[in-house]
Design a protein around this motif. Structure first.
Motif, PDB file in Angstrom:
ATOM      1  N   ALA A 196       0.839  -1.195   0.000  1.00  0.00           N
ATOM      2  CA  ALA A 196       0.000   0.000   0.000  1.00  0.00           C
ATOM      3  C   ALA A 196       0.866   1.234   0.000  1.00  0.00           C
ATOM      4  N   LEU A 197       0.301   2.352  -0.403  1.00  0.00           N
ATOM      5  CA  LEU A 197       1.049   3.608  -0.423  1.00  0.00           C
ATOM      6  C   LEU A 197       1.231   4.126   0.977  1.00  0.00           C
ATOM      7  N   ALA A 198       2.349   4.837   1.200  1.00  0.00           N
ATOM      8  CA  ALA A 198       2.618   5.427   2.512  1.00  0.00           C
ATOM      9  C   ALA A 198       1.902   6.757   2.593  1.00  0.00           C
ATOM     10  N   LEU A 251       8.870   9.390 -10.257  1.00  0.00           N
ATOM     11  CA  LEU A 251       9.384  10.052  -9.058  1.00  0.00           C
ATOM     12  C   LEU A 251       8.268  10.321  -8.055  1.00  0.00           C
ATOM     13  N   GLU A 252       7.116  10.747  -8.537  1.00  0.00           N
ATOM     14  CA  GLU A 252       5.990  10.981  -7.636  1.00  0.00           C
ATOM     15  C   GLU A 252       5.612   9.698  -6.902  1.00  0.00           C
ATOM     16  N   ALA A 253       5.573   8.586  -7.628  1.00  0.00           N
ATOM     17  CA  ALA A 253       5.216   7.313  -7.009  1.00  0.00           C
ATOM     18  C   ALA A 253       6.233   6.917  -5.942  1.00  0.00           C
ATOM     19  N   LEU A 254       7.522   7.145  -6.211  1.00  0.00           N
ATOM     20  CA  LEU A 254       8.553   6.801  -5.231  1.00  0.00           C
ATOM     21  C   LEU A 254       8.396   7.641  -3.963  1.00  0.00           C
ATOM     22  N   ARG A 298       5.732   9.158  -2.848  1.00  0.00           N
ATOM     23  CA  ARG A 298       4.488   8.853  -2.147  1.00  0.00           C
ATOM     24  C   ARG A 298       4.595   7.548  -1.369  1.00  0.00           C
ATOM     25  N   ARG A 299       5.408   6.615  -1.838  1.00  0.00           N
ATOM     26  CA  ARG A 299       5.543   5.321  -1.168  1.00  0.00           C
ATOM     27  C   ARG A 299       6.505   5.355   0.020  1.00  0.00           C
ATOM     28  N   MET A 300       7.318   6.385   0.098  1.00  0.00           N
ATOM     29  CA  MET A 300       8.357   6.398   1.127  1.00  0.00           C
ATOM     30  C   MET A 300       7.765   6.575   2.522  1.00  0.00           C
ATOM     31  N   GLU A 301       8.128   5.676   3.426  1.00  0.00           N
ATOM     32  CA  GLU A 301       7.742   5.823   4.822  1.00  0.00           C
ATOM     33  C   GLU A 301       8.797   6.677   5.525  1.00  0.00           C
ATOM     34  N   ALA A 353       3.467  19.528  -4.492  1.00  0.00           N
ATOM     35  CA  ALA A 353       2.645  18.919  -3.440  1.00  0.00           C
ATOM     36  C   ALA A 353       3.263  17.625  -2.943  1.00  0.00           C
ATOM     37  N   GLU A 354       3.774  16.810  -3.865  1.00  0.00           N
ATOM     38  CA  GLU A 354       4.407  15.548  -3.451  1.00  0.00           C
ATOM     39  C   GLU A 354       5.643  15.826  -2.596  1.00  0.00           C
ATOM     40  N   ARG A 355       6.409  16.841  -2.976  1.00  0.00           N
ATOM     41  CA  ARG A 355       7.600  17.188  -2.192  1.00  0.00           C
ATOM     42  C   ARG A 355       7.206  17.664  -0.795  1.00  0.00           C
ATOM     43  N   ALA A 356       6.191  18.524  -0.723  1.00  0.00           N
ATOM     44  CA  ALA A 356       5.752  19.028   0.576  1.00  0.00           C
ATOM     45  C   ALA A 356       5.160  17.914   1.422  1.00  0.00           C
ATOM     46  N   TRP A 357       4.438  17.007   0.804  1.00  0.00           N
ATOM     47  CA  TRP A 357       3.816  15.911   1.542  1.00  0.00           C
ATOM     48  C   TRP A 357       4.874  15.013   2.157  1.00  0.00           C
ATOM     49  N   LEU A 358       5.940  14.745   1.418  1.00  0.00           N
ATOM     50  CA  LEU A 358       7.028  13.942   1.970  1.00  0.00           C
ATOM     51  C   LEU A 358       7.705  14.687   3.127  1.00  0.00           C
ATOM     52  N   LEU A 359       7.901  15.975   2.993  1.00  0.00           N
ATOM     53  CA  LEU A 359       8.488  16.758   4.087  1.00  0.00           C
ATOM     54  C   LEU A 359       7.613  16.686   5.336  1.00  0.00           C
TER      55      LEU A 359
END
Length: 608
Positions: A12-14, A144-147, A149-152, A185-191
């Protein structure tokens, strides 16, 4: 807007934050245990590359097919109009002007000449330490977005986390096949998931409002809640509410009206939300609490938390903004990144942030200087506990008072007192500059391992190198100094690795070899033999090793950092394999991030 983590092994996605007001999973203590595999789904076997797709125009709607993460606030019926006019005279006499449209508002707020393109988004340029704009190279944006988004997150390594933050904040070109605002958004979400709430907010604010997409509005809400900065929602609310129709933005209308000195309209919106059952219970009461604290607000609200079983981002953000204490048992139901949010929050008193600050430092969110300042400010508070006041006094002694032996004795007490390994490492960060004041001497050799680890935890490699000719061969300090040596010196031989193997644990010997080989500090002709002797299978290949190796070969430092984060997506260093450490340090070294590679390798020995 539940704070959740999903199982990597399950594929599942993180996703950090699930639907806010309508339920959803959270990051439980059990979920935070190290996963069976550190690699995300798809890295066990090679996967075909994604099919080409047309590049969306800047500001275009998100792509279909799941590129946008699930809504963090489920769509709910729009609020009825409250009917409140804004004219000074009765409606029968003067008809109020029609409200400006969102497009008209943007014309007033941001003239054309001042608008920024989403072709490049970020807050720091190369002159400020950021990565080069083309650091993603020609890597595919959807990939890159998928990677990301999956990162815990947080990840195991403090130094990798610091490097990831720098990359995610850098002014980077938007990769192909993705919208620039969506990629921001993906960058901010990971942060946010890394605990870097302030950094996430700055990435969101780096995009002009006319370029916002539904995904960026979602993440903007998350960043505002993680920072407890509800006022940052107000410039976005008139545009986000009709665009997303999400419950959080419906209630944001009421909160922003209160903050802008319109208590009557704020009360009407809250009452309408209650009647429409847009929110209820503590979720609604917290919004009312915000309304009551606004200009001329008169709603007195008490928060009991009786109906809350697990904390959400909504709870955290509104409680922090209004000074409501969150019960400790609820804080135990969420992920570790929330502690970092607390550590960064100016709304919390310094003495309330001490424990969170230590954890945040261990994850790279707080620096040595920030952590020392936090303890110094807390010491000056009248409300600091006697235990924390004593610890702050010890810290002052470690930095300024007594003989070298007395200062080392105090530092030993700080290092060994915590039972949590992350806090013990944070204490090494706390004393890093105090350790530089100890003159290298054979008389202090028993403390050398900890002193060197302390200095390197803050990147103080040059002061640490003064111990190079003092520490005994085969000690942890000797190994860390070889790994962190900024001058590189001559490549080590098999005898050098064997010298450490004779005194260190088997795991430390493996990590030492992996770090030395990854940073190119071992003679190439003996690497294969040492790998076999130490059972570090650096020659084995899978999709992840191929991906990070290819990114390094193509000189894509930003892509390498994302893939490195995937290889260390655990908060427990014991779950990081020597093979992963080898590939990460080798890839970082190949793309010019040799300093980060050295610090990660030395950190592995300090935390093993």
């Amino acid at each position: 807007m539940k704070i959740s983590r999903t199982s990597v092994a399950a594929g599942a996605l993180a996703v950090l934050l699930a639907p806010m007001l309508l339920g959803g999973g959270v990051l439980s203590a059990q979920d935070r245990d190290a996963p069976e595999s550190l690699l995300p789904p798809g890295f066990d076997d090679p996967a075909p590359p994604p099919a080409p797709a047309p590049t969306p125009a800047p500001g275009a709607a998100p792509r279909p097919g799941g590129a946008v993460p699930p809504p963090m606030v489920q769509p709910l019926p729009a609020l009825p109009a409250d009917g409140a006019g804004n004219a000074a005279l009765p409606m029968a006499e003067v008809e109020p002007p029609a409200p400006l449209t969102a497009a008209e508002l943007l014309q007033y707020e941001l003239p054309v000449y001042a608008r920024r393109s989403t072709a490049q988004v970020g807050r720091i340029g190369m002159a400020s330490g950021g990565l080069a704009p083309d650091s993603f190279g020609d890597a595919d944006g959807v990939y890159l977005e998928a990677l990301m988004r999956r990162m815990e997150a947080p990840v195991a390594s403090r130094w990798l986390s610091i490097a990831l933050r720098r990359m995610l904040l850098s002014q980077l070109d938007t990769p192909a096949r993705v919208n620039g605002a969506d990629f921001a958004a993906e960058r901010a979400w990971l942060l946010i998931r890394m605990g870097e709430a302030m950094a996430a907010r700055s990435v969101v604010q780096g995009v002009d409002r006319q370029n916002f997409t539904p995904k960026l509005y979602q993440v903007a809400m998350q960043a505002a809640l993680a920072t407890g900065d509800l006022a940052s929602l107000c410039p976005l609310e008139p545009f986000a509410r009709p665009t997303t129709n999400e419950a959080g933005w419906q209630l944001a209308e009421a909160m922003c009206a209160a903050l802008e000195g319109e208590p009557r309209r704020a009360g009407q919106v809250i009452d309408t939300a209650r009647r429409a059952r847009i929110a209820s219970g503590t979720n609604l009461l917290l919004a009312e609490k915000v309304v009551g604290t606004g200009a001329q607000g008169r709603r007195a609200v008490t928060i009991e938390w009786d109906d809350v079983q697990q904390l959400t981002a909504w709870h955290y953000g509104l409680a922090t903004a209004t000074g409501v204490t969150i019960p400790d048992e609820l804080l135990q139901t969420v992920g570790p990144q929330v502690r970092s949010w607390q550590a960064l929050s100016p709304a919390l008193a310094p003495q309330q942030r001490l424990r969170a600050g230590e954890l945040a430092a261990s994850w790279g969110v707080l620096s040595n200087a920030a952590l020392v300042d936090l303890w110094g400010t807390a010491e000056a508070s009248d409300e600091v506990s006697s235990a924390d006041a004593g610890l702050a006094s010890d810290l002052r002694t470690a930095y300024t008072a007594g003989t070298a032996s007395e200062r080392i004795a105090v530092m030993r007490r700080l290092w060994t007192e915590p039972t949590d390994a992350r806090v013990r490492y944070a204490r090494h960060i706390l004393t890093a500059r105090a350790a530089t004041r100890i003159v290298p001497s054979a008389d202090q050799i028993d403390a050398a391992d900890s002193l060197v680890a302390s200095m390197l935890s803050a990147g103080l490699d040059m002061p640490a190198s003064r111990w190079r000719n003092v520490v005994p061969q085969g000690s942890d300090a000797w190994a860390m100094l070889l790994l962190a040596d900024p001058n590189g010196r001559a490549p080590a031989t098999a005898a050098t690795v064997s010298a450490y193997r004779e005194t260190a644990s088997a795991r430390k010997a493996q990590l030492f070899f992996a770090g030395m080989a990854g940073t190119g500090r071992i003679n190439a002709d003996v690497v294969e033999g040492l790998a076999q002797t130490l059972a570090v299978r650096i020659g084995d290949q899978n999709a992840w090793t191929r991906a990070i190796g290819q990114a390094a070969q193509q000189r894509q430092p930003a892509t390498v950092l994302v893939l490195a984060g995937l290889g260390m997506q655990t908060t427990d260093w014991s779950a990081v394999s020597p093979v992963a450490l080898f590939h990460i340090t080798a890839a970082l070294t190949a793309v010019g991030l040799e300093g980060e590679a050295r610090m990660i390798a030395a950190e592995a020995i300090a935390r093993a």
